[in-house]
Scaffold this motif. Structure first.
Motif, mmCIF file in Angstrom:
data_model
loop_
_atom_site.group_PDB
_atom_site.id
_atom_site.type_symbol
_atom_site.label_atom_id
_atom_site.label_comp_id
_atom_site.label_asym_id
_atom_site.label_seq_id
_atom_site.Cartn_x
_atom_site.Cartn_y
_atom_site.Cartn_z
ATOM 1 N N ILE A 30 6.599 5.538 -6.855
ATOM 2 C CA ILE A 30 5.942 4.495 -6.054
ATOM 3 C C ILE A 30 6.860 3.297 -5.808
ATOM 4 C CG2 ILE A 30 4.833 3.266 -7.958
ATOM 5 C CD1 ILE A 30 2.328 3.129 -5.998
ATOM 6 N N ALA A 48 0.904 -0.056 -1.185
ATOM 7 C CA ALA A 48 1.855 0.944 -1.686
ATOM 8 C C ALA A 48 1.163 2.167 -2.291
ATOM 9 C CB ALA A 48 2.812 0.321 -2.696
ATOM 10 N N ALA A 89 3.306 9.653 1.479
ATOM 11 C CA ALA A 89 4.772 9.642 1.446
ATOM 12 C C ALA A 89 5.326 10.551 0.352
ATOM 13 C CB ALA A 89 5.282 8.216 1.255
ATOM 14 N N SER A 90 4.501 10.874 -0.643
ATOM 15 C CA SER A 90 4.931 11.746 -1.741
ATOM 16 C C SER A 90 4.409 13.176 -1.595
ATOM 17 C CB SER A 90 4.460 11.164 -3.076
ATOM 18 O OG SER A 90 3.034 11.169 -3.148
ATOM 19 N N TRP A 104 10.472 0.247 0.307
ATOM 20 C CA TRP A 104 10.437 0.478 1.746
ATOM 21 C C TRP A 104 9.532 -0.547 2.420
ATOM 22 C CZ3 TRP A 104 6.152 2.109 4.698
ATOM 23 C CH2 TRP A 104 6.445 2.328 6.038
ATOM 24 N N HIS A 130 9.041 10.563 -1.168
ATOM 25 C CA HIS A 130 8.946 9.481 -2.154
ATOM 26 C C HIS A 130 8.528 10.096 -3.482
ATOM 27 C CE1 HIS A 130 8.391 5.872 0.810
ATOM 28 N NE2 HIS A 130 9.294 6.733 1.236
ATOM 29 N N ILE A 149 -0.176 4.378 0.542
ATOM 30 C CA ILE A 149 0.918 4.952 1.323
ATOM 31 C C ILE A 149 1.644 6.026 0.512
ATOM 32 C CG2 ILE A 149 3.155 4.443 2.409
ATOM 33 C CD1 ILE A 149 1.865 1.742 3.290
ATOM 34 N N PHE A 150 1.791 5.796 -0.780
ATOM 35 C CA PHE A 150 2.453 6.774 -1.653
ATOM 36 C C PHE A 150 1.720 8.118 -1.623
ATOM 37 C CE2 PHE A 150 3.354 8.628 -5.893
ATOM 38 C CZ PHE A 150 4.729 8.755 -5.769
ATOM 39 N N THR A 170 8.334 3.524 -2.437
ATOM 40 C CA THR A 170 7.374 3.101 -1.407
ATOM 41 C C THR A 170 7.327 1.586 -1.329
ATOM 42 O OG1 THR A 170 6.091 5.099 -1.877
ATOM 43 C CG2 THR A 170 4.998 3.362 -0.602
#
Length: 171
Positions: free
Chosen positions: A44, A20, A27-28, A50, A41, A23-24, A47
């Protein structure tokens, strides 16, 4: 199902909730998210939720993290899933901004497409991207895809709609 594929520069592997934080990072990022279908996002926990909702054992969805062999760092994610309405496999991907323009996405996606073709058999792939997203156009072209038709798509939360192109490659 845990999957693992290697390319020259990458290890492609199943992602879990333990990923996470990495990926954050993309994704953010508003630049990475600009043309994505998911909303930005902002926390977190979004994330993590998800990641918990994903069906990593799905037979018609292959979504893998991109890990740099050189550093062991998770820098992106992508895959393909079967779209019955198009009778084709649709591709999608994300990559941290600092790794754009290095050919990593085409390298990863070619390996994933080859893997799925051997396992399932692929007769066509499609990719959708916003008309203003020239970087994704280039990825599609490197994967041997060409213009198929105009389309539109919207973010899941309805916050934006994009005029887009649908590219296709038949095998």
């Amino acid at each position: 199902m845990v999957r693992r594929i290697e390319t020259d520069r990458l290890i492609l592997r199943t992602v879990t909730v333990d990923d996470a934080e990495d990926i954050f990072k993309w994704a953010s990022d508003p630049d990475v998210n600009k043309f994505m279908i998911y909303p930005l996002h902002k926390d977190i926990e979004v994330t993590k939720e998800w990641l918990r909702s994903r069906d990593i054992d799905g037979n018609d969805e292959f979504d893998l993290g991109f890990v740099l062999k050189e550093t062991g760092e998770l820098i992106g994610q992508g895959g393909i899933f079967y779209k019955e309405d198009l009778d084709a496999w649709a591709i999608g991907y994300n990559l941290r901004k600092e790794y754009w323009g290095q050919g990593l996405v085409p390298e990863a996606m070619k390996a994933i497409i080859d893997y799925v073709d051997k396992e399932k058999g692929i007769h066509a792939i499609v990719g959708e991207f916003a008309k203003d997203n020239s970087k994704s156009r280039r990825v599609m072209e490197k994967l041997g895809m060409t213009y198929w038709k105009d389309c539109q798509y919207s973010k899941f939360d309805g916050s934006a709609t994009f005029d887009a192109y649908l590219y296709k490659r038949e095998f």
